[in-house]
Write a protein that holds these residues in place. Structure first.
Motif, PDB file in Angstrom:
ATOM      1  N   UNK A 144     -38.879   6.123   5.289  1.00  0.00           N
ATOM      2  CA  UNK A 144     -38.249   6.758   4.129  1.00  0.00           C
ATOM      3  C   UNK A 144     -39.098   7.919   3.624  1.00  0.00           C
ATOM      4  N   UNK A 145     -38.490   8.831   2.901  1.00  0.00           N
ATOM      5  CA  UNK A 145     -39.250   9.931   2.317  1.00  0.00           C
ATOM      6  C   UNK A 145     -39.867   9.515   0.989  1.00  0.00           C
ATOM      7  N   UNK A 146     -39.213   8.540   0.329  1.00  0.00           N
ATOM      8  CA  UNK A 146     -39.672   8.109  -0.995  1.00  0.00           C
ATOM      9  C   UNK A 146     -39.788   6.594  -1.054  1.00  0.00           C
ATOM     10  N   UNK A 147     -40.942   6.134  -1.534  1.00  0.00           N
ATOM     11  CA  UNK A 147     -41.133   4.702  -1.766  1.00  0.00           C
ATOM     12  C   UNK A 147     -41.239   4.493  -3.269  1.00  0.00           C
ATOM     13  N   UNK A 148     -40.406   3.611  -3.805  1.00  0.00           N
ATOM     14  CA  UNK A 148     -40.542   3.259  -5.217  1.00  0.00           C
ATOM     15  C   UNK A 148     -41.270   1.923  -5.265  1.00  0.00           C
ATOM     16  N   UNK A 149     -42.475   1.931  -5.815  1.00  0.00           N
ATOM     17  CA  UNK A 149     -43.284   0.722  -5.862  1.00  0.00           C
ATOM     18  C   UNK A 149     -43.359   0.261  -7.313  1.00  0.00           C
ATOM     19  N   UNK A 150     -42.644  -0.826  -7.629  1.00  0.00           N
ATOM     20  CA  UNK A 150     -42.567  -1.312  -9.008  1.00  0.00           C
ATOM     21  C   UNK A 150     -43.567  -2.447  -9.202  1.00  0.00           C
ATOM     22  N   UNK A 151     -44.689  -2.159  -9.826  1.00  0.00           N
ATOM     23  CA  UNK A 151     -45.757  -3.144 -10.058  1.00  0.00           C
ATOM     24  C   UNK A 151     -46.063  -3.930  -8.788  1.00  0.00           C
ATOM     25  N   UNK A 152     -46.342  -3.241  -7.677  1.00  0.00           N
ATOM     26  CA  UNK A 152     -46.450  -3.963  -6.410  1.00  0.00           C
ATOM     27  C   UNK A 152     -47.655  -4.881  -6.332  1.00  0.00           C
ATOM     28  N   UNK A 153     -48.613  -4.731  -7.240  1.00  0.00           N
ATOM     29  CA  UNK A 153     -49.830  -5.540  -7.114  1.00  0.00           C
ATOM     30  C   UNK A 153     -50.116  -6.398  -8.343  1.00  0.00           C
ATOM     31  N   UNK A 154     -49.212  -6.368  -9.316  1.00  0.00           N
ATOM     32  CA  UNK A 154     -49.487  -7.062 -10.579  1.00  0.00           C
ATOM     33  C   UNK A 154     -49.718  -8.558 -10.405  1.00  0.00           C
ATOM     34  N   UNK A 155     -48.978  -9.189  -9.476  1.00  0.00           N
ATOM     35  CA  UNK A 155     -49.085 -10.640  -9.343  1.00  0.00           C
ATOM     36  C   UNK A 155     -50.257 -11.060  -8.454  1.00  0.00           C
ATOM     37  N   UNK A 156     -51.004 -10.083  -7.950  1.00  0.00           N
ATOM     38  CA  UNK A 156     -52.050 -10.408  -6.968  1.00  0.00           C
ATOM     39  C   UNK A 156     -53.435 -10.412  -7.606  1.00  0.00           C
TER      40      UNK A 156
ATOM     41  N   UNK B 260     -45.540  10.238   2.877  1.00  0.00           N
ATOM     42  CA  UNK B 260     -44.463   9.636   2.105  1.00  0.00           C
ATOM     43  C   UNK B 260     -44.735   9.868   0.612  1.00  0.00           C
ATOM     44  N   UNK B 261     -43.690  10.135  -0.155  1.00  0.00           N
ATOM     45  CA  UNK B 261     -43.854  10.269  -1.603  1.00  0.00           C
ATOM     46  C   UNK B 261     -43.734   8.886  -2.229  1.00  0.00           C
ATOM     47  N   UNK B 262     -44.498   8.658  -3.296  1.00  0.00           N
ATOM     48  CA  UNK B 262     -44.450   7.341  -3.944  1.00  0.00           C
ATOM     49  C   UNK B 262     -44.213   7.506  -5.444  1.00  0.00           C
ATOM     50  N   UNK B 263     -43.219   6.782  -5.956  1.00  0.00           N
ATOM     51  CA  UNK B 263     -43.065   6.654  -7.409  1.00  0.00           C
ATOM     52  C   UNK B 263     -43.695   5.319  -7.748  1.00  0.00           C
ATOM     53  N   UNK B 264     -44.844   5.380  -8.426  1.00  0.00           N
ATOM     54  CA  UNK B 264     -45.653   4.184  -8.633  1.00  0.00           C
ATOM     55  C   UNK B 264     -45.509   3.702 -10.067  1.00  0.00           C
ATOM     56  N   UNK B 265     -44.863   2.553 -10.236  1.00  0.00           N
ATOM     57  CA  UNK B 265     -44.595   2.044 -11.579  1.00  0.00           C
ATOM     58  C   UNK B 265     -45.625   0.996 -11.956  1.00  0.00           C
ATOM     59  N   UNK B 266     -46.227   1.173 -13.118  1.00  0.00           N
ATOM     60  CA  UNK B 266     -47.243   0.214 -13.549  1.00  0.00           C
ATOM     61  C   UNK B 266     -47.463   0.346 -15.055  1.00  0.00           C
ATOM     62  N   UNK B 267     -48.101  -0.661 -15.651  1.00  0.00           N
ATOM     63  CA  UNK B 267     -48.520  -0.468 -17.037  1.00  0.00           C
ATOM     64  C   UNK B 267     -50.035  -0.287 -17.098  1.00  0.00           C
ATOM     65  N   UNK B 268     -50.639  -0.092 -15.912  1.00  0.00           N
ATOM     66  CA  UNK B 268     -52.087  -0.018 -15.808  1.00  0.00           C
ATOM     67  C   UNK B 268     -52.542   1.416 -15.528  1.00  0.00           C
ATOM     68  N   UNK B 269     -53.087   2.070 -16.537  1.00  0.00           N
ATOM     69  CA  UNK B 269     -53.503   3.466 -16.360  1.00  0.00           C
ATOM     70  C   UNK B 269     -54.722   3.601 -15.445  1.00  0.00           C
ATOM     71  N   UNK B 270     -55.496   2.519 -15.303  1.00  0.00           N
ATOM     72  CA  UNK B 270     -56.624   2.545 -14.378  1.00  0.00           C
ATOM     73  C   UNK B 270     -56.106   2.737 -12.948  1.00  0.00           C
ATOM     74  N   UNK B 271     -55.035   2.031 -12.619  1.00  0.00           N
ATOM     75  CA  UNK B 271     -54.421   2.146 -11.307  1.00  0.00           C
ATOM     76  C   UNK B 271     -53.811   3.546 -11.132  1.00  0.00           C
ATOM     77  N   UNK B 272     -53.189   4.041 -12.190  1.00  0.00           N
ATOM     78  CA  UNK B 272     -52.603   5.397 -12.151  1.00  0.00           C
ATOM     79  C   UNK B 272     -53.685   6.433 -11.825  1.00  0.00           C
ATOM     80  N   UNK B 273     -54.847   6.289 -12.477  1.00  0.00           N
ATOM     81  CA  UNK B 273     -55.928   7.264 -12.282  1.00  0.00           C
ATOM     82  C   UNK B 273     -56.346   7.343 -10.815  1.00  0.00           C
ATOM     83  N   UNK B 274     -56.323   6.194 -10.136  1.00  0.00           N
ATOM     84  CA  UNK B 274     -56.737   6.170  -8.740  1.00  0.00           C
ATOM     85  C   UNK B 274     -55.683   6.667  -7.790  1.00  0.00           C
ATOM     86  N   UNK B 275     -54.419   6.399  -8.130  1.00  0.00           N
ATOM     87  CA  UNK B 275     -53.347   6.591  -7.161  1.00  0.00           C
ATOM     88  C   UNK B 275     -52.589   7.907  -7.291  1.00  0.00           C
TER      89      UNK B 275
END
Ligand SMILES: Nc1ncnc2c1ncn2[C@@H]1O[C@H](COP(=O)(O)OP(=O)(O)OP(=O)(O)O)[C@@H](O)[C@H]1O
Ligand SMILES: [Mg+2]
Length: 337
Positions: A177-189, A210-225
């Motif tokens: 795919x050209x776009x991956x939507x990842x909705x909290x993919x690691x929250x439960x881990x 691949x482009x990624x729309x990365x959904x999270x409530x964690x800004x630490x993860x956002x900063x890295x990704x």
């Protein structure tokens, strides 16, 4: 149809659900952002801010829940809002894929993981069973599952949570795919497994563009990704900008509040924003954040609903905030270098 515009162009997207007494409850309104080819864009906000419903709307998965979508979401020039289900099914998995938080629930317990990935391949590509199976094994290998030809013959319950998440990623990416939507993919881990999944996503992005729309409530993860960030609050986008610019100098008090909540170093206290997000049935008519905002001016901030508007001179890319005081406030960020 390919265009010169962004890969995903979301404009004025609204999502509503039926409520008692025949009313409709709008849970996301006027959501506007874009994702360029190969870019990682973070969608962040507290629980209930509308991140998941917005992404489900983009994937055409809201109608199945009784929701209605208005506005526009174009993928490579193709309008997704209002597209017939048959065409959406063709797009999902092939051009846009989603990975959710609880991978194990999205997998079929009665099929081996190899069969599930192979089935996805055959849904989108005219290939033999053997070729689809080989692709499944190749994808399991690519997401770091050791001994992939043997593991492909196992069932989801034989995999750990982190491994199931890898299987989901393999399935999401098996048709390029050209776009991956990842909705909290690691929250439960747990933290180390989370780390490995994030590294995997970054690797795959570098390999496959691949482009990624990365959904999270964690800004630490956002900063890295992420390259760019979209901040949502109470169903609306309240701020957009490049990751560095937004972390250096937030323009909306809500973003500053989220940044303050990132624990920095040992012994630092997590500061959470006092109060709660107003529910969709009780939204204020002025700024939706005003009641929790330390900078709110009575008579101004609660008077009118502010639009999302350009702030600054545009030298660091599109910079927008939904705050009438965006220019006059000197908000503090977390990146000082
Ligand atoms: N199927 C539905 N029917 C009615 N309301 C819904 C439905 N799905 C979501 N909502 C409402 O939409 C709002 C936004 O929910 P959403 O799941 O998008 O939030 P979120 O930002 O993803 O939160 P979280 O961080 O907890 O995942 C919430 O008020 C939620 O209750
Ligand atoms: Mg969600």
């Amino acid at each position: 149809m390919a265009t010169d515009g962004p890969l995903l162009d979301v404009r004025g997207l609204s999502v509503s659900f039926p409520a008692p007494r025949g009313e409709r409850l709008t849970v996301a309104s006027g959501v506007t952002f874009d994702v360029g080819a190969g870019e990682v864009v973070g969608l962040v906000g507290e629980s209930g801010s509308g991140k998941t419903v917005s992404s489900l709307a983009i994937s055409g998965l809201v109608a199945a829940q009784g929701g209605r979508v208005e506005g526009s979401a174009r993928l490579d020039g193709t309008e997704l809002v209002g597209l017939p289900e048959k065409e959406l099914r063709q797009l999902r998995g092939a051009r846009v894929s989603m990975v959710f938080q609880q991978a194990i629930r999205s997998l079929n317990p009665g099929l081996t993981v190899g069969e599930q990935i192979a089935e996805t391949v055959r849904r989108h590509r005219q290939v033999s069973r053997k070729a689809a199976w080989d692709r499944a094994v190749e994808m399991l290998d690519r997401v770091g599952i050791a001994n992939p030809s043997a593991r492909a013959q196992e069932y989801p319950h034989q995999f750990s949570g982190g491994m199931c998440q890898r299987v989901m990623i393999a399935m999401a990416l098996c048709c390029d795919p050209r776009l991956l939507i990842a909705d909290e993919p690691t929250t439960a881990l747990d933290v180390t497994v989370q780390r490995r999944i994030l590294d995997l996503l970054l690797e795959l992005r570098a390999e496959q563009d691949i482009a990624i729309l990365f959904i999270t409530h964690d800004l630490g993860v956002i900063a890295e990704m992420c390259d760019r960030v979209v901040v949502m609050y109470a169903g609306e986008v309240v701020e957009r900008g490049t990751m560095l610019d937004l972390f250096r100098r937030p323009r909306h008090p809500y973003t500053q509040g989220l940044l303050d909540a990132i624990p920095r170093g040992r012994g630092r206290r997590l500061v959470s924003i006092p109060g709660t997000v107003p529910p969709p049935m009780a939204l204020p008519s002025g700024c939706r954040f005003a009641a929790r905002c330390p900078y709110a001016e009575p008579g101004r901030c609660d008077a009118e609903h502010p639009p999302l508007r350009q702030v600054g001179d545009g030298s660091s890319g599109t910079r927008e905030a939904r705050c009438v005081r965006a220019e006059e406030l000197e908000l503090s960020g977390v990146v000082t270098a």
